[in-house]
Design a protein around this motif. Structure first.
Motif, PDB file in Angstrom:
ATOM      1  N   LEU A   4      53.574  30.331  43.181  1.00 35.49           N
ATOM      2  CA  LEU A   4      54.749  30.319  42.303  1.00 35.49           C
ATOM      3  C   LEU A   4      54.330  30.532  40.861  1.00 35.49           C
ATOM      4  CD1 LEU A   4      56.619  27.258  43.821  1.00 35.49           C
ATOM      5  CD2 LEU A   4      57.228  29.663  44.072  1.00 35.49           C
ATOM      6  N   PRO A   5      55.168  31.204  40.094  1.00 34.55           N
ATOM      7  CA  PRO A   5      54.871  31.372  38.673  1.00 34.55           C
ATOM      8  C   PRO A   5      55.036  30.041  37.927  1.00 34.55           C
ATOM      9  CG  PRO A   5      57.042  32.254  39.174  1.00 34.55           C
ATOM     10  CD  PRO A   5      56.423  31.835  40.483  1.00 34.55           C
ATOM     11  N   PRO A   6      54.500  29.958  36.709  1.00 34.03           N
ATOM     12  CA  PRO A   6      54.709  28.746  35.901  1.00 34.03           C
ATOM     13  C   PRO A   6      56.159  28.665  35.421  1.00 34.03           C
ATOM     14  CG  PRO A   6      53.578  30.436  34.623  1.00 34.03           C
ATOM     15  CD  PRO A   6      53.694  30.967  36.036  1.00 34.03           C
ATOM     16  N   ALA A   7      56.484  27.563  34.779  1.00 32.45           N
ATOM     17  CA  ALA A   7      57.828  27.399  34.209  1.00 32.45           C
ATOM     18  C   ALA A   7      58.125  28.583  33.288  1.00 32.45           C
ATOM     19  CB  ALA A   7      57.900  26.091  33.436  1.00 32.45           C
ATOM     20  N   PHE A   8      59.407  28.936  33.211  1.00 31.47           N
ATOM     21  CA  PHE A   8      59.785  30.097  32.415  1.00 31.47           C
ATOM     22  C   PHE A   8      61.164  29.875  31.810  1.00 31.47           C
ATOM     23  CE2 PHE A   8      61.276  30.745  36.698  1.00 31.47           C
ATOM     24  CZ  PHE A   8      62.530  31.310  36.564  1.00 31.47           C
ATOM     25  N   VAL A   9      61.498  30.713  30.837  1.00 27.50           N
ATOM     26  CA  VAL A   9      62.821  30.697  30.219  1.00 27.50           C
ATOM     27  C   VAL A   9      63.615  31.839  30.823  1.00 27.50           C
ATOM     28  CG1 VAL A   9      64.108  31.023  28.073  1.00 27.50           C
ATOM     29  CG2 VAL A   9      62.025  29.627  28.095  1.00 27.50           C
ATOM     30  N   CYS A  10      64.829  31.535  31.228  1.00 27.73           N
ATOM     31  CA  CYS A  10      65.736  32.536  31.801  1.00 27.73           C
ATOM     32  C   CYS A  10      66.947  32.660  30.885  1.00 27.73           C
ATOM     33  CB  CYS A  10      66.181  32.112  33.202  1.00 27.73           C
ATOM     34  SG  CYS A  10      67.465  33.180  33.919  1.00 27.73           S
ATOM     35  N   THR A  77      65.605  26.615  30.857  1.00 28.26           N
ATOM     36  CA  THR A  77      64.196  26.390  31.147  1.00 28.26           C
ATOM     37  C   THR A  77      64.112  26.089  32.629  1.00 28.26           C
ATOM     38  OG1 THR A  77      63.868  25.483  28.938  1.00 28.26           O
ATOM     39  CG2 THR A  77      62.171  25.001  30.603  1.00 28.26           C
ATOM     40  N   CYS A  78      63.341  26.904  33.363  1.00 25.78           N
ATOM     41  CA  CYS A  78      63.321  26.802  34.816  1.00 25.78           C
ATOM     42  C   CYS A  78      61.917  26.521  35.346  1.00 25.78           C
ATOM     43  CB  CYS A  78      63.844  28.089  35.437  1.00 25.78           C
ATOM     44  SG  CYS A  78      65.564  28.449  35.009  1.00 25.78           S
ATOM     45  N   GLN A  79      61.844  25.606  36.309  1.00 25.92           N
ATOM     46  CA  GLN A  79      60.602  25.261  36.989  1.00 25.92           C
ATOM     47  C   GLN A  79      60.701  25.757  38.431  1.00 25.92           C
ATOM     48  OE1 GLN A  79      57.652  23.696  35.849  1.00 25.92           O
ATOM     49  NE2 GLN A  79      57.057  24.562  37.814  1.00 25.92           N
ATOM     50  N   PRO A  80      59.944  26.789  38.803  1.00 26.74           N
ATOM     51  CA  PRO A  80      59.989  27.282  40.180  1.00 26.74           C
ATOM     52  C   PRO A  80      59.539  26.215  41.176  1.00 26.74           C
ATOM     53  CG  PRO A  80      58.897  28.863  38.743  1.00 26.74           C
ATOM     54  CD  PRO A  80      59.055  27.586  37.964  1.00 26.74           C
ATOM     55  N   VAL A  81      60.244  26.144  42.307  1.00 29.12           N
ATOM     56  CA  VAL A  81      59.882  25.198  43.365  1.00 29.12           C
ATOM     57  C   VAL A  81      59.694  25.897  44.714  1.00 29.12           C
ATOM     58  CG1 VAL A  81      60.917  23.181  42.266  1.00 29.12           C
ATOM     59  CG2 VAL A  81      62.313  24.596  43.795  1.00 29.12           C
ATOM     60  N   ASP A  82      60.148  27.155  44.820  1.00 29.72           N
ATOM     61  CA  ASP A  82      60.064  27.859  46.103  1.00 29.72           C
ATOM     62  C   ASP A  82      60.456  29.314  45.869  1.00 29.72           C
ATOM     63  OD1 ASP A  82      59.742  28.240  48.848  1.00 29.72           O
ATOM     64  OD2 ASP A  82      61.267  26.775  49.424  1.00 29.72           O
ATOM     65  N   ARG A  83      60.383  30.092  46.947  1.00 33.45           N
ATOM     66  CA  ARG A  83      60.893  31.464  46.953  1.00 33.45           C
ATOM     67  C   ARG A  83      61.897  31.587  48.089  1.00 33.45           C
ATOM     68  NH1 ARG A  83      58.100  35.110  43.820  1.00 33.45           N
ATOM     69  NH2 ARG A  83      56.037  34.442  43.158  1.00 33.45           N
ATOM     70  N   ARG A  87      64.006  36.073  45.450  1.00 29.21           N
ATOM     71  CA  ARG A  87      64.414  35.227  44.327  1.00 29.21           C
ATOM     72  C   ARG A  87      63.437  34.070  44.165  1.00 29.21           C
ATOM     73  NH1 ARG A  87      70.051  33.954  47.017  1.00 29.21           N
ATOM     74  NH2 ARG A  87      68.506  33.387  48.540  1.00 29.21           N
ATOM     75  N   ILE A  88      63.428  33.522  42.977  1.00 28.88           N
ATOM     76  CA  ILE A  88      62.703  32.292  42.697  1.00 28.88           C
ATOM     77  C   ILE A  88      63.704  31.152  42.818  1.00 28.88           C
ATOM     78  CG2 ILE A  88      61.530  30.943  40.900  1.00 28.88           C
ATOM     79  CD1 ILE A  88      59.832  33.234  41.895  1.00 28.88           C
ATOM     80  N   VAL A  89      63.405  30.158  43.628  1.00 36.49           N
ATOM     81  CA  VAL A  89      64.222  28.941  43.679  1.00 36.49           C
ATOM     82  C   VAL A  89      63.679  28.049  42.573  1.00 36.49           C
ATOM     83  CG1 VAL A  89      64.964  26.976  45.062  1.00 36.49           C
ATOM     84  CG2 VAL A  89      64.506  29.177  46.174  1.00 36.49           C
ATOM     85  N   ALA A  90      64.562  27.566  41.709  1.00 33.51           N
ATOM     86  CA  ALA A  90      64.080  26.812  40.552  1.00 33.51           C
ATOM     87  C   ALA A  90      65.010  25.666  40.171  1.00 33.51           C
ATOM     88  CB  ALA A  90      63.918  27.751  39.353  1.00 33.51           C
ATOM     89  N   ARG A  91      64.393  24.616  39.637  1.00 30.27           N
ATOM     90  CA  ARG A  91      65.124  23.543  38.965  1.00 30.27           C
ATOM     91  C   ARG A  91      65.242  23.996  37.520  1.00 30.27           C
ATOM     92  NH1 ARG A  91      61.021  19.753  41.385  1.00 30.27           N
ATOM     93  NH2 ARG A  91      60.093  20.006  39.359  1.00 30.27           N
ATOM     94  N   CYS A  92      66.452  24.143  37.041  1.00 27.45           N
ATOM     95  CA  CYS A  92      66.666  24.650  35.683  1.00 27.45           C
ATOM     96  C   CYS A  92      67.343  23.601  34.814  1.00 27.45           C
ATOM     97  CB  CYS A  92      67.501  25.927  35.713  1.00 27.45           C
ATOM     98  SG  CYS A  92      66.676  27.299  36.551  1.00 27.45           S
ATOM     99  N   ILE A  93      67.002  23.642  33.552  1.00 28.77           N
ATOM    100  CA  ILE A  93      67.564  22.731  32.553  1.00 28.77           C
ATOM    101  C   ILE A  93      68.395  23.547  31.571  1.00 28.77           C
ATOM    102  CG2 ILE A  93      67.035  21.040  30.737  1.00 28.77           C
ATOM    103  CD1 ILE A  93      66.237  20.164  33.599  1.00 28.77           C
ATOM    104  N   LEU A  94      69.622  23.086  31.344  1.00 34.78           N
ATOM    105  CA  LEU A  94      70.521  23.734  30.394  1.00 34.78           C
ATOM    106  C   LEU A  94      70.059  23.471  28.961  1.00 34.78           C
ATOM    107  CD1 LEU A  94      73.797  22.674  32.199  1.00 34.78           C
ATOM    108  CD2 LEU A  94      72.949  25.025  31.956  1.00 34.78           C
TER     109      LEU A  94
END
Length: 126
Positions: A4-10, A77-83, A87-94
């Motif tokens: 999985l990639p590191p945390a990213f901004v979407c 700000t999104c933290q990938p947890v799976d694919r 798509r990247i499945v991610a926990r995202c913060i508003l």
């Protein structure tokens, strides 16, 4: 083990369904982790049948509008947890610090998908 990639901004430029994918400006597609929203694909059986029968996609459209209101043209700000698929499945913060998954749940636009909620260690919503 999934690479999985590191945390990213979407920066969200498009929303398909209430749980994604969210299209990020950089081309990444994000599936919102831990939730399940009504979607247009679940209406598929009604497309098969009778003449003059119209699918009811109102719930999917309402869920999509909630997620659009929360995310469109905003930087998450999104933290990938799976694919999942491409798509990247991610926990995202508003931008205001809330969990996107929890905000969608609080708006009534999705339900918690318990098995994935536990798998991704989503925690409690405030």
């Amino acid at each position: 083990m999934i690479d999985l990639p590191p945390a990213f901004v979407c920066e969200v430029v498009k929303v398909h369904d209430g749980d994604g994918p969210l299209w990020c400006r950089n081309g990444v597609k994000v599936r919102v982790a831990g939730i399940q929203a009504p979607d247009y694909e679940s209406a598929q059986p009604c497309r098969i049948g009778r003449a003059n029968y119209v699918c009811d996609n109102r719930r999917a459209a309402a869920s999509q509008r909630v997620t659009q209101r929360l995310t469109l043209n905003k930087r998450l700000t999104c933290q990938p947890v799976d694919r999942s698929y491409r798509r990247i499945v991610a926990r995202c913060i508003l931008p205001d610090g809330r969990s996107l998954s929890c905000a969608i749940l609080a708006a009534g636009a999705a339900t918690r998908w318990d098995s994935y909620w536990r798998r991704y260690r989503m925690g409690e919503c405030r």
